[in-house]
Design a protein around this motif. Structure first.
Motif, PDB file in Angstrom:
ATOM      1  N   ILE A 145      15.137   6.389  36.558  1.00  0.00           N
ATOM      2  CA  ILE A 145      16.377   5.811  37.069  1.00  0.00           C
ATOM      3  C   ILE A 145      16.225   5.479  38.545  1.00  0.00           C
ATOM      4  CG2 ILE A 145      18.818   6.275  37.529  1.00  0.00           C
ATOM      5  CD1 ILE A 145      18.826   8.029  34.997  1.00  0.00           C
TER       6      ILE A 145
ATOM      7  N   VAL B 295      23.450   7.593  41.321  1.00  0.00           N
ATOM      8  CA  VAL B 295      23.085   6.747  42.458  1.00  0.00           C
ATOM      9  C   VAL B 295      23.889   7.137  43.687  1.00  0.00           C
ATOM     10  CG1 VAL B 295      23.193   4.377  43.359  1.00  0.00           C
ATOM     11  CG2 VAL B 295      22.262   4.814  41.078  1.00  0.00           C
TER      12      VAL B 295
ATOM     13  N   GLU C 103      16.630   1.770  40.143  1.00  0.00           N
ATOM     14  CA  GLU C 103      17.701   1.536  41.124  1.00  0.00           C
ATOM     15  C   GLU C 103      17.156   1.248  42.520  1.00  0.00           C
ATOM     16  OE1 GLU C 103      20.841   1.162  40.536  1.00  0.00           O
ATOM     17  OE2 GLU C 103      20.727   1.646  38.387  1.00  0.00           O
TER      18      GLU C 103
ATOM     19  N   LEU D 119      22.569  12.732  34.780  1.00  0.00           N
ATOM     20  CA  LEU D 119      21.759  11.541  34.537  1.00  0.00           C
ATOM     21  C   LEU D 119      22.453  10.584  33.578  1.00  0.00           C
ATOM     22  CD1 LEU D 119      18.205  13.152  34.199  1.00  0.00           C
ATOM     23  CD2 LEU D 119      19.307  12.223  36.242  1.00  0.00           C
ATOM     24  N   ASN D 120      23.414  11.073  32.804  1.00  0.00           N
ATOM     25  CA  ASN D 120      24.146  10.203  31.882  1.00  0.00           C
ATOM     26  C   ASN D 120      25.150   9.310  32.597  1.00  0.00           C
ATOM     27  OD1 ASN D 120      22.833  11.333  29.636  1.00  0.00           O
ATOM     28  ND2 ASN D 120      24.327  12.988  29.500  1.00  0.00           N
ATOM     29  N   ASP D 121      25.470   9.655  33.847  1.00  0.00           N
ATOM     30  CA  ASP D 121      26.376   8.845  34.672  1.00  0.00           C
ATOM     31  C   ASP D 121      25.529   8.202  35.764  1.00  0.00           C
ATOM     32  OD1 ASP D 121      28.311   7.725  36.286  1.00  0.00           O
ATOM     33  OD2 ASP D 121      29.197   9.648  36.910  1.00  0.00           O
ATOM     34  N   ARG D 122      24.946   7.047  35.443  1.00  0.00           N
ATOM     35  CA  ARG D 122      24.004   6.428  36.381  1.00  0.00           C
ATOM     36  C   ARG D 122      24.659   6.106  37.722  1.00  0.00           C
ATOM     37  NH1 ARG D 122      19.119   2.321  35.913  1.00  0.00           N
ATOM     38  NH2 ARG D 122      18.726   3.535  34.039  1.00  0.00           N
TER      39      ARG D 122
END
Length: 330
Positions: A222, A317, A226, A310-313
């Protein structure tokens, strides 16, 4: 059936129960003895597929990965001609596979070359696959036939989004003697225009065997997507108070010479008795707090995150930005 045969069968099934294994019943005589024992003991032995039984309470106590492994091995004994491929072969080889991919929509999918048709049971699906256009290398692993480790990793990565593709490539480098060059050559066999080649190539180029688990790898994937700088992995940080090194999951170096530490808080360090090494959950939590206090002794911030984050990108971020994790220069 003689008493000795009955006793031998009971002993075999008890051993299977203790190990959480599925049991292959090879004859009608064994099946009848098993059912008699189940009725007498009021156990929850259940037929998963023709000739394949398991005590469900024991199987459900295992992780999705471990229970999938046991079922795949039982199916391999029942169908020695089958060649397991894809994510099922990855499980046999010990490569990383996420729980959500092991049981999509709540049911295990067993990937097989050599099965003629798709078959669905209460707890799993047998999904047939055609052999690839190039020669598949077949090996024997865990009493089953499967595509070889390198081909399996490349085939799986081609079906996955980049963070999960990176995770399986990280695990390939960590647990095998394969390097990036060999993985890229394997990818060439697939063909430049095949599905998922670009994602897989990117995953191979970023793969790092120092990543300790799939969660760390997915987090790094991720970060890469990003635009954040890739961290150093498993960096020893000397702690003068205890005169020992603490290994930090992620380290970023900032332009002013300071650092940011990153720590992935996977649940296994608390839930797994093996990882706790005889300690209670409260003792492990205490040690983690002590460790972090040492790491922050010189003012270095520690960014901690969990698998759920990690499920809520977008939220992940924001967390990286809040801690000043540097981005690549565009």
């Amino acid at each position: 059936m003689t008493q000795r045969m009955t006793d031998d069968l009971v002993a075999l099934f008890e051993k299977a129960e203790h190990e959480g294994r599925c049991m292959l019943v090879r004859s009608d005589t064994q099946r009848k003895a098993l059912l008699r024992r189940r009725d007498a003991d009021q156990s929850d032995a259940e037929r998963l597929a023709p000739s394949v039984y398991a005590r469900i309470s024991h199987l459900d106590d295992l992780s999705p990965r471990a229970s999938a492994f046991q079922l795949i091995r039982a199916l391999a004994l029942k169908h020695p001609e089958w060649v397991f491929c894809g994510l099922s072969a990855a499980i046999l080889h010990g490569l990383y596979v996420s729980y959500s991919d092991i049981r999509p929509q709540g049911k295990l999918v067993v990937h097989v070359m050599g099965s003629k048709r798709r078959a669905e049971y209460d707890r799993f699906i047998v999904q047939p696959h055609r052999p690839p256009p190039y020669q598949a290398r077949i090996v024997r692993v865990q009493e089953a036939q499967a595509t070889d480790e390198l081909a399996t990793a490349v085939a799986c990565a081609r079906t996955l989004p980049f963070p999960k593709a990176l995770a399986i490539m990280d695990s390939l480098l960590r647990f095998s003697s394969t390097d990036r060059e060999r993985a890229l050559r394997e990818l060439e066999r697939v063909g430049a225009h095949a599905r998922g080649v670009a994602v897989t190539q990117r995953a191979i180029l970023h793969a790092n065997g120092a990543s300790e688990n799939g969660g760390e790898s997915i987090a790094r994937g991720i970060m890469i997507e990003e635009g954040f700088q890739e961290p150093e992995l498993q960096v020893p940080i000397y702690n003068a108070l205890d005169d020992e090194d603490y290994y930090v999951d992620f380290v970023w170096h900032l332009s002013d010479g300071s650092m940011v530490f990153g720590e992935f808080d996977g649940g296994e360090k608390f839930s797994s008795e093996e990882m706790r090494d005889g300690k209670s959950v409260s003792e492990v939590a205490r040690d983690e707090r002590l460790r972090e206090s040492r790491l922050t002794l010189h003012g270095t911030p520690v960014l901690r995150f969990t698998p759920r984050m990690l499920n809520d990108r977008a939220g992940f971020v924001r967390l990286l930005n809040a801690y000043g994790v540097p981005r690549n220069q565009s």
